[in-house]
Design a protein around this motif. Structure first.
Motif, PDB file in Angstrom:
ATOM      1  N   TYR A 241       0.645  -0.943  -0.453  1.00 55.73           N
ATOM      2  CA  TYR A 241      -0.121   0.418  -0.039  1.00 55.73           C
ATOM      3  C   TYR A 241       0.490   0.907   0.170  1.00 55.73           C
ATOM      4  O   TYR A 241       1.353   1.170   0.788  1.00 55.73           O
ATOM      5  N   CYS A 264      -6.432   7.155  -0.412  1.00 57.01           N
ATOM      6  CA  CYS A 264      -7.685   6.183  -0.024  1.00 57.01           C
ATOM      7  C   CYS A 264      -8.670   6.764   0.786  1.00 57.01           C
ATOM      8  O   CYS A 264      -8.379   8.120   0.768  1.00 57.01           O
ATOM      9  N   ILE A 265     -10.105   6.200  -0.292  1.00 61.43           N
ATOM     10  CA  ILE A 265     -10.241   6.984   0.647  1.00 61.43           C
ATOM     11  C   ILE A 265     -11.650   6.058   1.670  1.00 61.43           C
ATOM     12  O   ILE A 265     -12.890   5.901   2.179  1.00 61.43           O
ATOM     13  N   ASP A 266     -10.814   4.594   2.617  1.00 60.23           N
ATOM     14  CA  ASP A 266     -10.882   3.928   3.391  1.00 60.23           C
ATOM     15  C   ASP A 266     -12.216   3.430   3.032  1.00 60.23           C
ATOM     16  O   ASP A 266     -13.050   3.107   4.260  1.00 60.23           O
ATOM     17  N   ASN A 268     -12.966   0.012   2.317  1.00 57.46           N
ATOM     18  CA  ASN A 268     -12.202  -0.655   3.563  1.00 57.46           C
ATOM     19  C   ASN A 268     -12.763  -2.393   2.297  1.00 57.46           C
ATOM     20  O   ASN A 268     -12.550  -3.439   2.539  1.00 57.46           O
ATOM     21  N   ALA A 269     -12.744  -1.872   1.023  1.00 58.52           N
ATOM     22  CA  ALA A 269     -12.561  -2.811   0.423  1.00 58.52           C
ATOM     23  C   ALA A 269     -11.229  -3.724  -0.230  1.00 58.52           C
ATOM     24  O   ALA A 269     -12.118  -5.250  -0.480  1.00 58.52           O
ATOM     25  N   CYS A 298      -8.250  -2.363  -5.009  1.00 61.96           N
ATOM     26  CA  CYS A 298      -8.184  -1.092  -5.197  1.00 61.96           C
ATOM     27  C   CYS A 298      -8.433  -0.145  -6.681  1.00 61.96           C
ATOM     28  O   CYS A 298      -8.626   0.666  -6.070  1.00 61.96           O
ATOM     29  N   MET A 301     -12.182   0.532  -7.312  1.00 62.84           N
ATOM     30  CA  MET A 301     -11.852   2.340  -6.208  1.00 62.84           C
ATOM     31  C   MET A 301     -11.712   3.216  -7.100  1.00 62.84           C
ATOM     32  O   MET A 301     -12.167   4.397  -7.117  1.00 62.84           O
ATOM     33  N   MET A 302     -10.343   3.365  -7.517  1.00 60.62           N
ATOM     34  CA  MET A 302      -9.215   4.043  -8.210  1.00 60.62           C
ATOM     35  C   MET A 302     -10.540   4.799  -9.633  1.00 60.62           C
ATOM     36  O   MET A 302     -10.113   5.976  -9.658  1.00 60.62           O
ATOM     37  N   LEU A 311      -2.527   2.394  -6.780  1.00 61.06           N
ATOM     38  CA  LEU A 311      -2.988   3.114  -4.512  1.00 61.06           C
ATOM     39  C   LEU A 311      -2.138   1.237  -3.875  1.00 61.06           C
ATOM     40  O   LEU A 311      -0.958   2.038  -2.783  1.00 61.06           O
ATOM     41  N   ILE A 312      -2.837   0.243  -4.025  1.00 60.56           N
ATOM     42  CA  ILE A 312      -2.046  -1.397  -3.657  1.00 60.56           C
ATOM     43  C   ILE A 312      -1.724  -1.445  -5.367  1.00 60.56           C
ATOM     44  O   ILE A 312      -2.260  -2.014  -5.981  1.00 60.56           O
TER      45      ILE A 312
HETATM   46  S1  SF4 Z   1      -9.124  -0.150  -1.760  1.00 57.11           S
HETATM   47 FE1  SF4 Z   1      -8.039   1.206  -1.840  1.00 57.11          FE
HETATM   48  S2  SF4 Z   1      -8.760   3.187  -1.038  1.00 57.11           S
HETATM   49 FE2  SF4 Z   1     -10.320   1.157  -0.396  1.00 57.11          FE
HETATM   50  S3  SF4 Z   1      -9.447   1.357   1.472  1.00 57.11           S
HETATM   51 FE3  SF4 Z   1      -8.304   0.343   0.521  1.00 57.11          FE
HETATM   52  S4  SF4 Z   1      -6.319   1.457  -0.713  1.00 57.11           S
HETATM   53 FE4  SF4 Z   1      -8.251   2.891   0.692  1.00 57.11          FE
END
Ligand code: SF4
Ligand code: SF4
Length: 484
Positions: A241, A264-266, A268-269, A298, A301-302, A311-312
């Protein structure tokens, strides 16, 4: 919300109850890669015992067979005898170095994609989703009171898991006997008890490891994660990450609000899809099997929030340090092409090439000789000396072979066997060795007591069949005391 829906371990205690993990389904490049690897590995496992390979009338026609009764290992055109077990040892060494090579280049890719525990757990998870639904439905079902639907789903799921277990154990025994014959015997109840007990044992272990223990096997039972932590270096690929890009997490804060936030929008995916239930944002962890499903989650999500993927991502520690300072992402070839991976590959390839050359050049005829010790020798009335030997000629071809056994380096010596008269003694002896068998004979050698005798002599066995191509083997033998 944590993927650990119910953690009740006592802080500081030695025991923590296994948390329930409900990994959410995800789609993406790595998920599809995992499907492909799962399909390939399961196909290899289930189909291999059914592949036929013609070896002629004297050998089994199963391409891959561990023939314990006859002490042979067949792998397509290769047949390994017990005295050639070093080839199997060589293969195991190659597998070990191959695992080191894989780890040095792509991290724990074995754990994340091809390890049987990962593949079968993934299969069990898929069955669970088909019957119970995805993560949320599974959690609802877990908390729902007992009902006909719940019982029906539970019975269906565990029956399906047990069926996979039976098929897994069933496929395993076909590697040890002719598969069609064993299948007939198995279903008609006439197979050996060991076949039923092996299937029962493997059904139980598959069901327990794939259905119940899952990530616990990776975290607590498997030694590989521990070994791996010693093998990873700053240029090994791991799932990371990128906190310098993701932090601080926005968690509902809109970018238009002017508060500085990371990507990161938190949501949790990444945690919800993780089969081991960890949060990769807490840094590299022993429980991370590098399956990369969090990368897919992630990236998705991005894409939705219009930010660049990664991002990850797979990255090395060195790359992360450079990216943190603003350098562009490093090409993956830098991880693969380095002295450590060359060293592993060199060792791996050298063993493979040496084994291939040895396999290509090996003789299919083998001779071993032991001198009879009682009596050690017999001195005959004309002064000549007669000794007895037990000779074993191993024919590793799948056809009968006529062979000649001769004596070298002992002038005037004559040889005959216990099946013939001494009057038939000659300078060599001819016999036929059955296919894939060892012919054992008691031989007598008579040497005249004239002139100086050499320090040792040889038995030589030579194939006489036209296809034999002069195949031969020899056994050097110390000159017996009495032949001096
Ligand atoms: S999936 Fe990506 S954006 Fe969502 S919490 Fe995990 S790191 Fe953050
Ligand atoms: S953290 Fe990511 S890569 Fe590691 S096990 Fe979980 S989902 Fe797989």
């Amino acid at each position: 919300m944590s993927n650990h829906a119910n953690r009740t371990g006592k802080a500081g205690g030695l025991y923590a109850r296994r948390p329930d993990i409900f990994p959410r389904a995800v789609d993406g490049f790595y998920r599809r890669l995992k499907w492909a690897v799962m399909a390939a590995t399961l196909a290899v496992y289930y189909v291999t015992p059914w592949i036929r390979w013609d070896r002629g009338p004297y050998a089994p026609n199963q391409a891959v067979l561990v023939d314990l009764a006859n002490r042979r290992f067949y792998f397509f055109a290769i047949e390994i005898w017990p005295h050639e077990f070093y080839y199997v040892a060589g293969l195991l060494v190659m597998a070990g170095i191959g695992l080191f090579l894989l780890t040095a280049t792509v991290g724990r890719a074995w754990c994340g994609y091809a390890c049987p525990q990962t593949v079968w757990t993934d299969l069990f998870l898929h069955i669970e989703r088909m019957i119970d639904g995805d993560r949320n439905a599974q959690m609802r079902l877990r908390n729902a009171p007992l009902s006909v639907t719940k019982v029906a789903k539970r019975v269906s799921k565990h029956s399906a898991w047990l069926a996979v277990g039976v098929l897994t154990g069933g496929a395993w025994i076909f590697y040890f006997a002719d598969a069609p014959t064993l299948l007939r015997a198995f279903v008609t109840g006439t197979a050996a008890p060991v076949a039923y007990s092996t299937v029962a044992l493997l059904t139980a272990t598959t069901y327990v490891f794939g259905g119940w223990m899952r990530e616990q096997v990776c975290i607590y039972m498997c030694p590989w994660p521990r070994i791996q932590s010693a093998m990873l270096d700053e240029r090994s690929l791991i799932v990371t990450y990128k906190d310098w890009r993701g932090e601080p997490r926005s968690h509902g804060i809109k970018r238009t609000e002017g508060v500085p936030t990371g990507d990161c929008i938190d949501c949790n995916a990444c945690v919800q899809v993780c089969p081991t239930g960890i949060d990769i944002r807490n840094g590299p962890q022993l429980a991370c099997i590098t399956c990369a499903l969090c990368i897919d989650a992630c990236d998705d999500m991005m894409a939705r929030i219009g930010r660049p993927r990664g991002l990850i991502d797979y990255a090395t520690f060195e790359d992360c340090e450079e990216e943190r300072k603003g350098a562009p992402p490093v090409p993956i070839r830098r991880t693969i092409l380095r002295s450590r991976t060359f060293l592993y590959f060199g060792g791996w390839a050298a063993i493979g090439i040496a084994m291939a050359i040895m396999l290509g050049a090996r003789t299919r005829l083998d001779l071993s000789v032991g001198q009879e010790r009682n009596p050690l020798y017999v001195q005959l009335s004309d002064g000549s000396v007669r000794n007895a030997y037990t000779v074993k000629v191993r024919n590793m071809e799948t056809r009968p072979r006529p062979v000649r056994i001769s004596i070298e380096g002992l002038p005037g010596a004559l040889v005959w066997d216990s099946l013939s008269e001494e009057s038939t003694a000659a300078q060599s002896l001819t016999l036929t060795v059955a296919p894939d068998q060892v012919e054992r004979r008691r031989l007598y050698v008579r040497a005249p007591r004239t002139g100086p005798q050499p320090a040792d002599f040889r038995f030589r066995v030579t194939a006489l069949d036209p296809q034999g191509g002069g195949d031969d083997d020899a056994a050097r033998f110390d000159r017996p005391e009495t032949l001096r």
